[in-house]
Scaffold this motif. Structure first.
Motif, PDB file in Angstrom:
ATOM      1  N   LEU A  13       0.811  -1.224   0.000  1.00 57.06           N
ATOM      2  CA  LEU A  13       0.000   0.000   0.000  1.00 57.06           C
ATOM      3  C   LEU A  13       0.838   1.265   0.000  1.00 57.06           C
ATOM      4  N   ALA A  14       1.934   1.310   0.746  1.00 57.83           N
ATOM      5  CA  ALA A  14       2.758   2.520   0.770  1.00 57.83           C
ATOM      6  C   ALA A  14       3.267   2.847  -0.626  1.00 57.83           C
ATOM      7  N   GLY A  15       3.818   1.849  -1.319  1.00 58.26           N
ATOM      8  CA  GLY A  15       4.336   2.080  -2.655  1.00 58.26           C
ATOM      9  C   GLY A  15       3.267   2.460  -3.652  1.00 58.26           C
ATOM     10  N   LEU A  16       2.100   1.827  -3.530  1.00 57.89           N
ATOM     11  CA  LEU A  16       1.002   2.150  -4.445  1.00 57.89           C
ATOM     12  C   LEU A  16       0.448   3.546  -4.178  1.00 57.89           C
ATOM     13  N   PHE A  17       0.305   3.906  -2.905  1.00 59.16           N
ATOM     14  CA  PHE A  17      -0.132   5.276  -2.591  1.00 59.16           C
ATOM     15  C   PHE A  17       0.794   6.286  -3.265  1.00 59.16           C
ATOM     16  N   ALA A  18       2.110   6.074  -3.101  1.00 62.41           N
ATOM     17  CA  ALA A  18       3.075   7.006  -3.686  1.00 62.41           C
ATOM     18  C   ALA A  18       2.986   6.994  -5.207  1.00 62.41           C
ATOM     19  N   GLY A  19       2.846   5.821  -5.780  1.00 64.57           N
ATOM     20  CA  GLY A  19       2.770   5.729  -7.232  1.00 64.57           C
ATOM     21  C   GLY A  19       1.594   6.487  -7.804  1.00 64.57           C
ATOM     22  N   VAL A  20       0.432   6.318  -7.179  1.00 64.21           N
ATOM     23  CA  VAL A  20      -0.773   6.969  -7.700  1.00 64.21           C
ATOM     24  C   VAL A  20      -0.673   8.487  -7.560  1.00 64.21           C
ATOM     25  N   LEU A  21      -0.336   8.989  -6.376  1.00 65.25           N
ATOM     26  CA  LEU A  21      -0.323  10.437  -6.162  1.00 65.25           C
ATOM     27  C   LEU A  21       0.747  11.126  -6.995  1.00 65.25           C
ATOM     28  N   LEU A  22       1.950  10.559  -7.043  1.00 63.64           N
ATOM     29  CA  LEU A  22       3.027  11.209  -7.788  1.00 63.64           C
ATOM     30  C   LEU A  22       2.821  11.092  -9.291  1.00 63.64           C
ATOM     31  N   LYS A  23       2.215  10.033  -9.741  1.00 69.33           N
ATOM     32  CA  LYS A  23       1.851   9.927 -11.166  1.00 69.33           C
ATOM     33  C   LYS A  23       0.833  11.001 -11.524  1.00 69.33           C
ATOM     34  N   ASN A  24      -0.125  11.224 -10.630  1.00 70.39           N
ATOM     35  CA  ASN A  24      -1.139  12.252 -10.889  1.00 70.39           C
ATOM     36  C   ASN A  24      -0.520  13.647 -10.982  1.00 70.39           C
ATOM     37  N   ASP A  25       0.636  13.836 -10.367  1.00 71.99           N
ATOM     38  CA  ASP A  25       1.327  15.131 -10.434  1.00 71.99           C
ATOM     39  C   ASP A  25       2.227  15.249 -11.662  1.00 71.99           C
ATOM     40  N   GLY A  26       2.227  14.250 -12.507  1.00 77.80           N
ATOM     41  CA  GLY A  26       2.969  14.334 -13.758  1.00 77.80           C
ATOM     42  C   GLY A  26       4.321  13.663 -13.779  1.00 77.80           C
ATOM     43  N   HIS A  27       4.720  13.035 -12.676  1.00 83.09           N
ATOM     44  CA  HIS A  27       6.009  12.357 -12.650  1.00 83.09           C
ATOM     45  C   HIS A  27       5.923  11.006 -13.363  1.00 83.09           C
ATOM     46  N   LYS A  28       7.054  10.537 -13.864  1.00 82.82           N
ATOM     47  CA  LYS A  28       7.124   9.223 -14.503  1.00 82.82           C
ATOM     48  C   LYS A  28       7.428   8.204 -13.410  1.00 82.82           C
ATOM     49  N   ILE A  29       6.480   7.331 -13.149  1.00 81.25           N
ATOM     50  CA  ILE A  29       6.528   6.436 -12.004  1.00 81.25           C
ATOM     51  C   ILE A  29       6.703   4.993 -12.450  1.00 81.25           C
ATOM     52  N   THR A  30       7.545   4.258 -11.734  1.00 86.65           N
ATOM     53  CA  THR A  30       7.594   2.807 -11.861  1.00 86.65           C
ATOM     54  C   THR A  30       7.627   2.211 -10.462  1.00 86.65           C
ATOM     55  N   VAL A  31       6.654   1.352 -10.166  1.00 85.02           N
ATOM     56  CA  VAL A  31       6.601   0.654  -8.885  1.00 85.02           C
ATOM     57  C   VAL A  31       7.065  -0.781  -9.115  1.00 85.02           C
ATOM     58  N   HIS A  32       8.057  -1.207  -8.349  1.00 86.63           N
ATOM     59  CA  HIS A  32       8.623  -2.549  -8.483  1.00 86.63           C
ATOM     60  C   HIS A  32       8.210  -3.399  -7.280  1.00 86.63           C
ATOM     61  N   GLU A 101      -6.407  -4.229  -3.556  1.00 90.41           N
ATOM     62  CA  GLU A 101      -6.834  -4.490  -4.930  1.00 90.41           C
ATOM     63  C   GLU A 101      -7.388  -3.235  -5.593  1.00 90.41           C
ATOM     64  N   GLN A 102      -8.139  -2.440  -4.847  1.00 89.50           N
ATOM     65  CA  GLN A 102      -8.726  -1.239  -5.422  1.00 89.50           C
ATOM     66  C   GLN A 102      -7.668  -0.170  -5.694  1.00 89.50           C
ATOM     67  N   VAL A 103      -6.688  -0.045  -4.800  1.00 91.08           N
ATOM     68  CA  VAL A 103      -5.627   0.933  -5.027  1.00 91.08           C
ATOM     69  C   VAL A 103      -4.724   0.475  -6.170  1.00 91.08           C
ATOM     70  N   ALA A 104      -4.411  -0.819  -6.216  1.00 96.40           N
ATOM     71  CA  ALA A 104      -3.576  -1.336  -7.303  1.00 96.40           C
ATOM     72  C   ALA A 104      -4.236  -1.125  -8.656  1.00 96.40           C
ATOM     73  N   ALA A 105      -5.559  -1.154  -8.677  1.00 99.89           N
ATOM     74  CA  ALA A 105      -6.286  -0.960  -9.935  1.00 99.89           C
ATOM     75  C   ALA A 105      -6.123   0.451 -10.487  1.00 99.89           C
ATOM     76  N   GLN A 106      -5.655   1.387  -9.646  1.00100.78           N
ATOM     77  CA  GLN A 106      -5.431   2.753 -10.110  1.00100.78           C
ATOM     78  C   GLN A 106      -4.125   2.891 -10.881  1.00100.78           C
ATOM     79  N   MET A 107      -3.279   1.855 -10.827  1.00103.71           N
ATOM     80  CA  MET A 107      -1.988   1.892 -11.498  1.00103.71           C
ATOM     81  C   MET A 107      -2.087   1.243 -12.875  1.00103.71           C
ATOM     82  N   ALA A 108      -1.483   1.855 -13.866  1.00105.52           N
ATOM     83  CA  ALA A 108      -1.382   1.225 -15.181  1.00105.52           C
ATOM     84  C   ALA A 108      -0.464   0.011 -15.072  1.00105.52           C
TER      85      ALA A 108
END
Length: 372
Positions: A13-32, A101-108
């Motif tokens: 959840l921590a990584g996904l939270f960061a991925g979603v919010l920072l992606k929404n701000d226009g950064h290029k995100i990769t979560v591993h 599952e719902q937060v992960a669904a926000q990630m491409a």
């Protein structure tokens, strides 16, 4: 601040939270995430704090907070199973795996890479961080975020001499069963948040949504936890699964032999109130979580930053682990959006969150001392 290339290690959840919010701000995100299949089904119950509701709103999925189960009151049991104290305090409980599952669904899919295990981290002065993964692939990042939990690799890079967790002296046995398994004398637990506290033993239980987010009666699940003291020298055997593989900090579901499961049930009948013993007996695949403490001396170094359990491992009595991770992410996102450069943003983030992490960690240690 211009858009950055951000690599996030850890896809919970921590990584996904960061991925979603920072992606929404226009950064290029990769979560591993090193798990090949994701983390669904690994969690149990979750008591959300204010920060969880805030970050769900920030991600545009605030409706998830409505998919919870409400306990109308807190009750405390004695050894016989009688209620000795009632506190009229309503509380909402969520399902960890449902939230995941719902937060992960926000990630491409291209931004959330499963089966991606970090190999080598190379810092290059003021230049980007170079990452090499177990499959030989490489990646450069303007910012590397360690969201890789209690066994964080990024933490070891950031603070190599102060990266070890400290065992707290006890473990949490955990189970998640259909609510229909609680019948007869144990059914009164269902709409309440229940506790049992005795020297050396601390048990609790509450309802959470069903495996697909169901909140209708008969479709929900009952989450129970039993804290027990265990000497550190016994942890290796305790965390060794039925196939002989020893896990570092926990024993996952399915790892317990029938003989050990039966011994656990016998202990529960001997030590716990009957309603809790019945709930425990209904779980065919209990898991074990070692309880550890860790406080990072720093959350930032150069282009490295820690969030969630990578920075502070706090005891589950606080019910603040996910909320703390959400608070870390919102702070990082806010300072990156307002600061003119990354160094300033990270400095402000650390100044804000380091004392918060220390305070929550200390709070959890006090609760643990009182509970056991």
């Amino acid at each position: 601040m211009k858009p950055l290339r951000i690599s996030i290690i850890g896809g919970s959840l921590a990584g996904l939270f960061a991925g979603v919010l920072l992606k929404n701000d226009g950064h290029k995100i990769t979560v591993h995430e090193r798990s090949c299949h994701g983390l669904a089904g690994r969690g149990a119950g979750l008591v959300p704090q204010r920060e969880v509701f805030q970050i769900l709103r920030a991600m545009g999925i605030a409706h998830l907070a409505q998919l919870g189960v409400v306990a109308r009151e807190r009750i405390f049991l004695d050894r016989s199973g009688d209620i000795i104290q009632t506190i009229p305090e309503a509380q909402t409980q969520l399902s960890w795996d449902g939230l995941y599952e719902q937060v992960a669904a926000q990630m491409a899919p291209a931004d959330y890479r499963l089966g991606s295990q970090l190999g080598i981290i190379e810092e290059n002065g003021d230049g980007p961080v170079a990452l090499t993964f177990a499959d030989g692939s490489r990646e450069e990042a303007d910012l590397l975020i360690g969201a890789d939990g209690i066994r964080s690799r990024v933490r070891r890079m950031l603070a190599p001499s102060q990266a070890e967790n400290r065992y707290a002296g006890y473990v949490a046995w955990r189970g998640l069963i259909p609510e229909t398994a609680l019948t007869g004398s144990s059914s009164f637990l269902l709409e309440r948040f229940a506790f049992y506290v005795a020297p050396g033993d601390h048990a609790l239980g509450y309802l959470v949504p069903g495996p697909n987010g169901e909140i209708a009666r008969g479709r929900r699940r009952y989450n129970w936890v039993w804290y027990r003291r265990v000497p550190e020298e016994q942890l290796h055997d305790l965390f060794t699964d039925i196939e002989g593989h020893s896990h570092p900090v926990s024993l996952p579901r399915g790892g317990l032999s029938p003989e050990r499961r039966e011994a656990l049930r016998e202990d529960a009948l001997r030590l716990l109130p009957p309603p809790f013993a019945l709930a425990l007996a209904a779980e065919e695949a209990p898991s074990i979580q070692g309880i550890f403490d860790y406080e990072a001396p720093a959350m930032v170094r150069g282009r490295l930053a820690l969030i969630g359990d990578a920075a502070f491992v706090v005891r589950p009595h606080t019910a603040m682990g996910v909320g703390k991770a959400a608070g870390d992410v919102m702070s990082l996102q806010r300072h990156m959006a307002s600061a003119g450069d990354l160094r300033t943003a990270l400095k402000r983030f650390e100044s804000e969150r380091l004392p918060v992490g220390r305070e929550i960690a200390a709070f959890g240690q006090r609760l643990g001392a009182n509970a056991l």
